[in-house]
Write a protein that holds these residues in place. Structure first.
Motif, PDB file in Angstrom:
ATOM      1  N   THR A  36      52.831 102.317   2.591  1.00  0.00           N
ATOM      2  CA  THR A  36      52.961 102.597   4.025  1.00  0.00           C
ATOM      3  C   THR A  36      53.887 103.793   4.243  1.00  0.00           C
ATOM      4  OG1 THR A  36      52.546 100.320   4.687  1.00  0.00           O
ATOM      5  CG2 THR A  36      53.793 101.663   6.226  1.00  0.00           C
ATOM      6  N   ASN A  37      53.437 104.725   5.077  1.00  0.00           N
ATOM      7  CA  ASN A  37      54.285 105.886   5.376  1.00  0.00           C
ATOM      8  C   ASN A  37      54.624 106.006   6.864  1.00  0.00           C
ATOM      9  OD1 ASN A  37      51.836 106.949   6.394  1.00  0.00           O
ATOM     10  ND2 ASN A  37      51.374 107.900   4.419  1.00  0.00           N
ATOM     11  N   ILE A  38      54.057 105.097   7.682  1.00  0.00           N
ATOM     12  CA  ILE A  38      54.439 105.025   9.098  1.00  0.00           C
ATOM     13  C   ILE A  38      54.675 103.552   9.435  1.00  0.00           C
ATOM     14  CG2 ILE A  38      53.775 105.491  11.493  1.00  0.00           C
ATOM     15  CD1 ILE A  38      51.907 107.678  10.463  1.00  0.00           C
ATOM     16  N   TYR A  39      55.922 103.190   9.666  1.00  0.00           N
ATOM     17  CA  TYR A  39      56.254 101.794   9.959  1.00  0.00           C
ATOM     18  C   TYR A  39      55.969 101.472  11.422  1.00  0.00           C
ATOM     19  CZ  TYR A  39      58.603 102.084   5.486  1.00  0.00           C
ATOM     20  OH  TYR A  39      58.880 102.275   4.151  1.00  0.00           O
ATOM     21  N   VAL A  40      55.446 100.274  11.652  1.00  0.00           N
ATOM     22  CA  VAL A  40      55.141  99.847  13.021  1.00  0.00           C
ATOM     23  C   VAL A  40      55.980  98.631  13.384  1.00  0.00           C
ATOM     24  CG1 VAL A  40      52.798 100.785  12.991  1.00  0.00           C
ATOM     25  CG2 VAL A  40      53.170  98.424  12.258  1.00  0.00           C
ATOM     26  N   PHE A  41      56.263  98.524  14.686  1.00  0.00           N
ATOM     27  CA  PHE A  41      57.083  97.438  15.200  1.00  0.00           C
ATOM     28  C   PHE A  41      56.432  96.869  16.459  1.00  0.00           C
ATOM     29  CE2 PHE A  41      59.701 100.401  12.858  1.00  0.00           C
ATOM     30  CZ  PHE A  41      60.417  99.562  12.010  1.00  0.00           C
ATOM     31  N   ASN A  42      56.899  95.715  16.878  1.00  0.00           N
ATOM     32  CA  ASN A  42      56.321  95.017  18.013  1.00  0.00           C
ATOM     33  C   ASN A  42      56.202  95.923  19.243  1.00  0.00           C
ATOM     34  OD1 ASN A  42      55.241  92.628  19.129  1.00  0.00           O
ATOM     35  ND2 ASN A  42      57.191  92.106  20.083  1.00  0.00           N
ATOM     36  N   HIS A  43      55.022  95.933  19.833  1.00  0.00           N
ATOM     37  CA  HIS A  43      54.701  96.694  21.051  1.00  0.00           C
ATOM     38  C   HIS A  43      54.585  98.200  20.837  1.00  0.00           C
ATOM     39  CE1 HIS A  43      54.937  93.004  23.245  1.00  0.00           C
ATOM     40  NE2 HIS A  43      56.226  92.858  23.051  1.00  0.00           N
ATOM     41  N   VAL A  45      52.641 101.570  20.186  1.00  0.00           N
ATOM     42  CA  VAL A  45      51.280 101.978  20.528  1.00  0.00           C
ATOM     43  C   VAL A  45      50.879 103.138  19.621  1.00  0.00           C
ATOM     44  CG1 VAL A  45      49.751 102.888  22.323  1.00  0.00           C
ATOM     45  CG2 VAL A  45      51.521 101.217  22.923  1.00  0.00           C
ATOM     46  N   ILE A  46      49.765 102.964  18.945  1.00  0.00           N
ATOM     47  CA  ILE A  46      49.228 103.988  18.055  1.00  0.00           C
ATOM     48  C   ILE A  46      48.048 104.638  18.777  1.00  0.00           C
ATOM     49  CG2 ILE A  46      48.153 104.430  15.816  1.00  0.00           C
ATOM     50  CD1 ILE A  46      49.420 101.710  14.913  1.00  0.00           C
ATOM     51  N   ASN A  50      40.442 108.707  20.668  1.00  0.00           N
ATOM     52  CA  ASN A  50      40.439 108.170  22.035  1.00  0.00           C
ATOM     53  C   ASN A  50      40.857 106.704  22.094  1.00  0.00           C
ATOM     54  OD1 ASN A  50      39.558 110.586  23.189  1.00  0.00           O
ATOM     55  ND2 ASN A  50      37.430 110.137  22.674  1.00  0.00           N
ATOM     56  N   LEU A  51      41.398 106.188  20.998  1.00  0.00           N
ATOM     57  CA  LEU A  51      41.779 104.777  20.936  1.00  0.00           C
ATOM     58  C   LEU A  51      43.279 104.600  21.134  1.00  0.00           C
ATOM     59  CD1 LEU A  51      39.714 103.418  17.909  1.00  0.00           C
ATOM     60  CD2 LEU A  51      39.303 102.989  20.325  1.00  0.00           C
ATOM     61  N   SER A  52      43.627 103.562  21.875  1.00  0.00           N
ATOM     62  CA  SER A  52      45.023 103.168  22.042  1.00  0.00           C
ATOM     63  C   SER A  52      45.164 101.783  21.425  1.00  0.00           C
ATOM     64  CB  SER A  52      45.391 103.138  23.526  1.00  0.00           C
ATOM     65  OG  SER A  52      46.730 102.746  23.692  1.00  0.00           O
ATOM     66  N   GLU A  63      56.855  87.052   7.166  1.00  0.00           N
ATOM     67  CA  GLU A  63      57.902  87.335   8.158  1.00  0.00           C
ATOM     68  C   GLU A  63      57.593  88.564   8.997  1.00  0.00           C
ATOM     69  OE1 GLU A  63      62.724  88.213   8.245  1.00  0.00           O
ATOM     70  OE2 GLU A  63      61.821  87.294   6.471  1.00  0.00           O
ATOM     71  N   GLY A  64      56.984  89.583   8.379  1.00  0.00           N
ATOM     72  CA  GLY A  64      56.764  90.833   9.095  1.00  0.00           C
ATOM     73  C   GLY A  64      55.350  91.042   9.600  1.00  0.00           C
ATOM     74  N   HIS A  65      54.502  90.053   9.465  1.00  0.00           N
ATOM     75  CA  HIS A  65      53.078  90.187   9.805  1.00  0.00           C
ATOM     76  C   HIS A  65      52.877  90.784  11.196  1.00  0.00           C
ATOM     77  CE1 HIS A  65      48.865  89.237  10.356  1.00  0.00           C
ATOM     78  NE2 HIS A  65      48.789  88.726   9.142  1.00  0.00           N
ATOM     79  N   VAL A  66      51.935  91.740  11.286  1.00  0.00           N
ATOM     80  CA  VAL A  66      51.583  92.322  12.580  1.00  0.00           C
ATOM     81  C   VAL A  66      50.075  92.250  12.783  1.00  0.00           C
ATOM     82  CG1 VAL A  66      53.552  93.924  12.628  1.00  0.00           C
ATOM     83  CG2 VAL A  66      51.337  94.699  11.713  1.00  0.00           C
ATOM     84  N   CYS A  67      49.663  92.348  14.044  1.00  0.00           N
ATOM     85  CA  CYS A  67      48.250  92.436  14.414  1.00  0.00           C
ATOM     86  C   CYS A  67      48.062  93.705  15.227  1.00  0.00           C
ATOM     87  CB  CYS A  67      47.822  91.226  15.241  1.00  0.00           C
ATOM     88  SG  CYS A  67      47.987  89.638  14.393  1.00  0.00           S
ATOM     89  N   TYR A  68      46.805  94.141  15.324  1.00  0.00           N
ATOM     90  CA  TYR A  68      46.490  95.369  16.047  1.00  0.00           C
ATOM     91  C   TYR A  68      45.479  95.071  17.142  1.00  0.00           C
ATOM     92  CZ  TYR A  68      48.725  97.521  11.991  1.00  0.00           C
ATOM     93  OH  TYR A  68      49.613  97.875  11.012  1.00  0.00           O
ATOM     94  N   LEU A  69      45.815  95.444  18.373  1.00  0.00           N
ATOM     95  CA  LEU A  69      44.964  95.172  19.528  1.00  0.00           C
ATOM     96  C   LEU A  69      44.516  96.473  20.177  1.00  0.00           C
ATOM     97  CD1 LEU A  69      43.787  93.185  21.696  1.00  0.00           C
ATOM     98  CD2 LEU A  69      45.980  93.410  22.882  1.00  0.00           C
TER      99      LEU A  69
END
Length: 197
Positions: A36-43, A45-46, A50-52, A63-69
């Motif tokens: 991973t070269n770009i860390y993501v955190f809660n809330h 926005v990537i 044309n996608l958000s 512990e660090g699991h994330v989802c993408y909406l």
């Protein structure tokens, strides 16, 4: 976009980087060793073309699991499955419970893209507990010969996935007819039973 650090989710990343060295690899800090070269955190926005895409922190499976909406599409890794949820250690049960409550608040038409096809196994497990539940038994017969049941839709999951039904008194009363069990205690009972299934 990585959801968590488990090998079945990150194993091919380093080979991708060899072919595409400048590709952005998004993920939580726990996926650092995977490339991973770009860390993501809660809330977070990537924005891609044309996608958000909104990042939701959903701990429990890890512990660090994330989802993408990206409405209405929800990529949830191993947090939620059709008819089930990800394996959760005892000390992480409250985290998983809260993550599922968060997911249940998404729009009913949210398309759920989970990482594994465990639907039949999950529904069979709940049928073994809720033996007289006609809806679950009917759904099991419906999917018995299907090879694929995902993606699924959140509205349907709220009826077939008992981990999302911990607030339904009729289900709690069937299992605990004489006890006033909290939603979390009911979830904990189901998840521990599933862990040992």
């Amino acid at each position: 976009m990585l959801t968590h650090h488990h090998q079945d989710h990150v194993f091919g990343v380093k080979e991708i980087i060899l072919s595409y060295p400048n590709i952005p690899i998004y993920g939580p800090v726990e996926t650092k060793k995977a490339g991973t070269n770009i860390y993501v955190f809660n809330h977070d926005v990537i924005n891609i073309m044309n996608l958000s895409i909104t990042v939701l922190h959903t701990p429990g499976h890890t512990e660090g699991h994330v989802c993408y909406l990206s409405n209405p599409y929800f990529f949830c890794g191993d947090t939620l499955f059709s008819g089930g949820c990800g394996y959760t250690k005892y000390e992480n049960l409250l985290d998983m419970f809260n993550s599922l409550k968060l997911i249940s608040k998404l729009k009913n038409n949210t398309a759920i893209f989970c990482s594994h096809e465990y639907t039949k196994h999950n529904i069979k497990f709940f049928c073994s507990i809720l033996k007289k539940n006609k809806m679950l038994n009917k759904f099991l017969k419906l999917i018995e010969n299907k090879k694929r049941t995902v993606p699924t839709v959140l509205k349907k999951e709220k009826t077939i996935n008992m981990f999302l039904c911990t607030n339904k008194k009729n289900i709690k009363n069937y299992i605990f007819p004489k006890l006033n069990v909290s939603e979390f205690d009911f979830f904990r009972y189901l998840r521990i039973k599933k862990n040992n299934n």
